[in-house]
Write a protein that holds these residues in place. Structure first.
Motif, mmCIF file in Angstrom:
data_model
loop_
_atom_site.group_PDB
_atom_site.id
_atom_site.type_symbol
_atom_site.label_atom_id
_atom_site.label_comp_id
_atom_site.label_asym_id
_atom_site.label_seq_id
_atom_site.Cartn_x
_atom_site.Cartn_y
_atom_site.Cartn_z
ATOM 1 N N TYR A 278 0.838 -1.088 -0.271
ATOM 2 C CA TYR A 278 -0.091 0.207 -0.152
ATOM 3 C C TYR A 278 0.746 1.140 -0.021
ATOM 4 N N ASP A 279 2.137 0.988 -0.169
ATOM 5 C CA ASP A 279 2.944 2.087 -0.071
ATOM 6 C C ASP A 279 3.953 2.045 -1.241
ATOM 7 N N ARG A 280 3.725 2.765 -2.343
ATOM 8 C CA ARG A 280 4.209 2.608 -3.770
ATOM 9 C C ARG A 280 5.612 3.032 -3.413
ATOM 10 N N ASN A 281 5.997 3.894 -2.588
ATOM 11 C CA ASN A 281 7.334 4.225 -2.554
ATOM 12 C C ASN A 281 8.388 3.424 -1.763
ATOM 13 N N SER A 282 7.674 2.426 -1.075
ATOM 14 C CA SER A 282 8.558 1.431 -0.413
ATOM 15 C C SER A 282 9.215 0.603 -1.341
ATOM 16 N N GLU A 283 10.365 -0.012 -0.831
ATOM 17 C CA GLU A 283 11.135 -0.908 -1.462
ATOM 18 C C GLU A 283 10.924 -2.405 -1.170
ATOM 19 N N LEU A 284 10.742 -3.530 -2.068
ATOM 20 C CA LEU A 284 10.254 -4.613 -1.645
ATOM 21 C C LEU A 284 11.743 -5.440 -1.105
ATOM 22 N N GLN A 285 11.576 -6.262 -0.298
ATOM 23 C CA GLN A 285 12.544 -7.268 0.121
ATOM 24 C C GLN A 285 13.188 -7.797 -1.152
ATOM 25 N N ILE A 286 14.677 -8.097 -0.808
ATOM 26 C CA ILE A 286 15.459 -8.595 -1.845
ATOM 27 C C ILE A 286 16.034 -10.050 -1.567
ATOM 28 N N ASP A 287 15.790 -10.395 -0.224
ATOM 29 C CA ASP A 287 16.374 -11.690 0.143
ATOM 30 C C ASP A 287 15.474 -12.692 -0.113
ATOM 31 N N SER A 288 15.981 -13.843 -0.686
ATOM 32 C CA SER A 288 15.103 -14.873 -1.403
ATOM 33 C C SER A 288 14.529 -15.705 0.006
ATOM 34 N N GLU A 289 15.391 -15.641 0.894
ATOM 35 C CA GLU A 289 14.933 -16.507 2.343
ATOM 36 C C GLU A 289 13.736 -15.961 2.836
#
Length: 377
Positions: free
Chosen positions: A11-22
């Motif tokens: 819901y926060d378009r400015n946030s970055e998604l996680q990059i850690d596969s785990e």
């Protein structure tokens, strides 16, 4: 809490998604547990962010979405047959939640998984509606229990071990627990095309109903959170908290509404900036994510939250005493549901219920003290 942070980022378009596969391996397990893959998949696709997640995560989301799509398509077809039949009989009906809610609020009939069809009717039409739905191949599953507000019929779904259930409602709250008046919902309902007698709830009452539904389940799934958050996000300025609270005061549902929204906003603080909650409430403070993610998780807070929900969600002493009485002396219908008993109820079944409650509470206290001793030691 990883799932909560992830959902808030949607819901926060400015946030970055996680990059850690785990992290995504753990997230997909939580998403599957709460059956919210369609919502997550649809959000990520809509935001063009799906490709920023690992391939295995994308594939599992898509597979679960496609499974839900097939099931929802079947349910949509069955619902349209039911609504067409009721419309031909000139029976006023309001579909609740389910397919239409997904289409309107989430943007697509498959963007939210559903397993049943909920219909609101007028009490005088109950027998006609039951007969109509039986003619479409459904059989009675749950009789109309005293004090309750719905009954249900079911039908086998091809290729699914879980039958399709139609819940027929003539109200949305149990008797003697409020001053709620369902006629207000009918008065503000709007026509649903292409039907003549089928209606849909107003935006205000849709949100009201979704909040009460989440309260009734004590927010035991992230699905309830997403329903409320998506209503807030989609309806925007159409949500009038002043009107909502005034209605809740009249209906004696204020504590239920405040408790539910307080937990949602405490869990997803981002929404205070999107649509501020105009009250500060110290309600639902013992609600825990761990308790809904793991049914075997037990500590003192779990029971404090349960008793707070069960006994202190009512606006009047009369309604509170009624709730306490029902908990101490549940009806045969409620006891059978809680104890998963089929057939006749005996006095021994009540003793087993009291034993189960007492031992569970004592065990939680013991585990809590043991954990405290370990922490201090």
């Amino acid at each position: 809490m990883m799932l909560i942070n992830f959902l808030q980022s949607l819901y926060d378009r400015n946030s970055e998604l996680q990059i850690d596969s785990e992290v995504y391996r753990l997230l997909i397990e939580d998403i599957e547990y709460f059956s919210i893959a369609p919502q997550v998949y649809f959000f990520l696709k809509q935001q063009n962010r799906l490709d920023r997640t690992p391939p295995f995560f994308q594939n599992r989301l898509k597979n679960m979405y496609n499974q839900g799509l097939i099931q929802n398509l079947f349910i949509k077809n069955q619902m349209e047959k039911i609504l067409t039949s009721l419309d031909e009989l000139k029976i006023p009906t309001i579909p609740l939640k389910g397919i239409l809610f997904a289409e309107k609020v989430f943007g697509h009939f498959a963007a939210r998984s559903t397993s049943d069809i909920d219909l609101l009717i007028m009490p005088d039409h109950l027998n006609i509606v039951i007969d109509c739905i039986k003619k479409l191949g459904f059989t009675m599953e749950e009789e109309c229990a005293p004090g309750h507000f719905h009954c249900s019929l079911s039908k086998e779904i091809p290729g699914s071990p879980i039958p399709l259930t139609v819940e027929i409602h003539w109200d949305i709250l149990k008797q003697k627990t409020s001053r709620f008046d369902i006629t207000e919902f009918w008065a503000e309902a709007v026509p649903l095309k292409p039907y003549t007698f089928i209606k849909q709830l107003s935006e205000h009452h849709t949100f009201y109903m979704i909040c009460l539904h989440a309260w009734r389940h004590n927010l035991d799934s992230m699905k309830h959170f997403l329903d409320i958050l998506q209503c807030i996000s989609f309806f925007g300025d159409q949500i009038d908290y002043d009107k909502l609270m005034k209605d809740a005061v009249r209906h004696k549902t204020l504590k239920r509404m405040v408790r539910t929204l307080a937990i949602v906003y405490r869990t997803f603080p981002l929404f205070q900036t999107i649509c501020p909650l105009p009250i500060q409430a110290n309600k639902g403070i013992w609600w825990q994510y761990e308790a809904i993610r793991n049914t075997s998780f037990r500590n003192t807070k779990v029971y404090l939250d349960y008793f707070d929900y069960l006994f202190f969600s009512f606006d009047t002493l009369k309604h509170q005493l009624h709730a306490i009485g029902e908990w101490i002396f549940p009806s045969a219908f409620d006891l059978a549901f809680e104890q998963e008993v089929n057939g006749k109820i005996y006095f021994f079944d009540y003793l087993k219920l009291y034993h189960k409650r007492c031992t569970g509470y004592i065990k939680s206290i013991f585990l809590h003290r043991k954990a405290e001793s370990s922490r201090r030691g």
